[in-house]
Design an enzyme around this catalytic site. Structure first.
Site, short mmCIF file in Angstrom:
data_model
loop_
_atom_site.label_atom_id
_atom_site.label_comp_id
_atom_site.label_asym_id
_atom_site.label_seq_id
_atom_site.Cartn_x
_atom_site.Cartn_y
_atom_site.Cartn_z
N THR A 119 84.93 8.50 40.14
CA THR A 119 86.13 7.92 39.54
C THR A 119 86.79 6.92 40.47
O THR A 119 86.68 7.01 41.70
CB THR A 119 87.16 9.03 39.23
OG1 THR A 119 88.39 8.45 38.79
CG2 THR A 119 87.45 9.88 40.45
N TYR A 143 92.87 15.67 41.98
CA TYR A 143 91.68 15.26 41.23
C TYR A 143 90.87 14.24 42.02
O TYR A 143 89.66 14.40 42.21
CB TYR A 143 92.10 14.69 39.88
CG TYR A 143 90.96 14.00 39.15
CD1 TYR A 143 89.84 14.71 38.74
CD2 TYR A 143 91.00 12.63 38.89
CE1 TYR A 143 88.78 14.08 38.08
CE2 TYR A 143 89.96 12.00 38.24
CZ TYR A 143 88.86 12.72 37.84
OH TYR A 143 87.82 12.11 37.20
#
Length: 329
Positions: A119, A143
């Site tokens: 990501t 995250y």
């Protein structure tokens, strides 16, 4: 071990299901391994489904022994930024320990290739845009921290066990399968385009715009949106690169073009014909003005580029959204 079998962890999810379709179209047999906590059984259409958790090493061993995959494409992860702030330990256990469990299973069964769903959150608040792959990784939420830790684990697995890896750093996945066979469905939903389309369908009253005073052309945040089908194609290219003996690599996946929040809403109005009421709110802490990738490495190393523009992304998502939530066939 079969040359054409690929274990796809999280293959019942949004990007994972599209990747399974792309893998099947390229002649692979994708075996989805998913605990269905956020994935959807009806999105597993291009190969068998094996239910299981990535933290369950015994179950992974059982599935690998049954199907003999030659490679792993690893999507399985918790992926909501706000939730990761509330439950950081849960994210570290599922994402980091779960990925280490997958890597350990690969080593036990001598599976030498993995394509990892990473990501842009690994970059945190970038010093400049567009963002190249060698920009510092400074995640600002749990995250992003978990994805950074997994990337580091891949490097270790390559060094210690000869595992070839590709880490694909997505920017903003958007759209839906043009054939209508898969699309985006999160509970709860937190992504901009499906929230805008929920408003178009009347499932929400308004869409919130968090800040219109950023140093961007219209004052709202700029993000790099990339069609999920384009993302899926990149996974096939990454796997083929590894199979051809290519070196391990981290690669950005994005268009290299920013679209603003207000531009998304206006494009959705044009596509849907709906009014889509918006409400201007304050900035959210931690939101950078612009997150746009430099896609040159993906073009150079994978021969990959985007094929669907913003209007197509929203049009495909709208067709899926109406069928899924609006009762339109």
């Amino acid at each position: 071990m079969s040359d054409r079998v690929v274990l796809v962890t999280g293959g019942a999810g949004y990007v994972g299901s599209h990747a399974c379709k792309a893998l099947a179209g390229a002649g692979y047999l994708p075996v989805t391994y998913d605990n269905l906590s956020t994935g959807h059984r009806d999105l597993v259409r291009w190969g068998p489904l094996e239910e299981g958790d990535i933290l369950d090493g015994d179950r992974l061993d059982e599935v690998i022994e049954r199907h003999g995959p030659r490679a792993v494409v690893h999507f399985a992860a918790l992926s909501e930024v706000a939730e990761s702030v509330r439950h950081p330990d849960r994210y570290r256990r599922n994402n980091v320990e779960g990925s280490q469990s997958v890597l350990s299973a690969m080593v036990r069964h001598r599976i030498a290739r993995i394509v990892f769903s990473s990501t842009a959150a690994v970059y945190g608040l970038p010093a400049s845009v567009p963002i190249p792959e060698d920009a510092p990784r400074r995640p600002i939420n749990p995250y992003g921290e978990t994805k950074t830790a997994i990337e580091d684990a891949l490097v270790d697995a390559g060094r210690d066990h000869g595992v070839g890896w590709m880490a694909l750093r997505y920017f903003n996945a958007a759209g839906a399968d043009p054939d209508g066979e898969a699309g985006e469905h999160h509970e709860p939903e937190s992504h901009l385009i499906p929230l805008v389309l929920d408003t178009a369908l009347g499932r929400r009253d308004t869409i919130s715009v968090y800040g219109t005073d950023y140093p961007t052309p219209d004052g709202s945040c700029l993000r790099d949106f990339v069609h999920v089908t384009d993302l899926a194609a990149a996974h096939v290219l990454a796997l083929e690169r590894l199979e051809d003996g290519g070196s391990s690599l981290a690669v950005n996946l994005g268009s290299g073009q920013g679209a603003s929040v207000l531009e998304i809403i206006e494009t959705a109005r044009q596509v849907t014909g709906a009014t889509i009421a918006s409400v201007i709110g304050d900035r959210r802490p931690g939101d950078p003005p612009s997150l746009v990738c430099s896609p040159q490495r993906a073009r150079r190393e994978l021969g990959w580029s985007t094929t669907f523009d913003l209007e197509a992304q929203i049009s495909h998502a709208w067709a899926w959204h109406r069928r899924r939530f609006g009762g339109t066939v």
